[in-house]
Design an enzyme around this catalytic site. Sequence first.
Site, PDB file in Angstrom:
ATOM      1  CG  HIS A   7       0.445   2.139  -9.531  1.00 17.09           C
ATOM      2  ND1 HIS A   7       0.095   1.766  -8.252  1.00 17.09           N
ATOM      3  CD2 HIS A   7      -0.598   2.884  -9.996  1.00 17.09           C
ATOM      4  CE1 HIS A   7      -1.105   2.248  -7.957  1.00 17.09           C
ATOM      5  NE2 HIS A   7      -1.550   2.941  -9.000  1.00 17.09           N
ATOM      6  CG  ASP A  45      -2.094   0.882   1.138  1.00 16.10           C
ATOM      7  OD1 ASP A  45      -2.275   1.512   0.075  1.00 16.10           O
ATOM      8  OD2 ASP A  45      -2.846   0.971   2.121  1.00 16.10           O
ATOM      9  CG  LEU A  59       9.337 -17.537  -3.352  1.00  9.27           C
ATOM     10  CD1 LEU A  59       9.035 -17.472  -1.857  1.00  9.27           C
ATOM     11  CD2 LEU A  59       9.957 -16.208  -3.796  1.00  9.27           C
TER      12      LEU A  59
END
Length: 224
Positions: free
Chosen positions: A28, A11, A121
């Site tokens: 972004h 955020d 991962l």
Amino acid sequence: MKPKHIAIIMDGNGRWAKLKGLPRKEGHKEGANSVESAVQTALEEGIKVLSLYAFSTENWARPKMEIAYLMQLLADTLSKFTENKYKDVKLVFSGRRKGLPSMILNKLDKVIEATKNHKKLTLNLCLNYGARQEITDAVNKIIAQGKTNIKESDIEKNLYQNLPVPDLIIRTSGEERLSNFLLWQAAYSEFYFTKTLWPDFKEKDLLKAIAEYNKRDRRFGKRK
Ligand code: FPP
């Protein structure tokens, strides 16, 4: 003990850009760099699962231009996960396919297929994701299987992905709420909130969150 699964609510991209006098999309863009940094760090630290909240079911309410930019950025970032430096990363998707542009779905499917045998991962990309929708979808799948007398394990098995629950949930930018993220899975997760905005959240910040987690005393409702 090291967290096995870290989940992040990324955020603050917009605020980061505003503070710098830049258009939101720049926030972004730098946020996408932080995504790559988090994946690299998780790999180096031996984290098994990294869940990233990339786009919520509520994010569709944003201006069309911003959504289009985010979708393109997502598609570009997804392509990177087939590069050799991510050869240990397996991509999986959590969310509703319905509503996502076919450009994204095609790319997702390609990268999921290309990385399915990767081991180190698991990158769980939460996209067009909402936790209430996930639980509702799970219940509907169970009903369709003709089951009655539903157990917790039935719900667990029918969530979007069958992953270990998150040990640590991080939210950046100073907001301290879950915003419809992993409501079922978060029952015993540790939370870490930081004022750092997502585009500024890089390796040292993730290491700090992990160090903080290591100090926590996890009792899972039991007495010591
Ligand atoms: C929050 O910032 C972030 C998002 C809505 C989307 C997260 C997207 C990225 C980190 C970029 C790319 C992602 C991937 C997986 C490549 P905000 O716009 O809500 O910021 P604000 O609250 O400061 O306005």
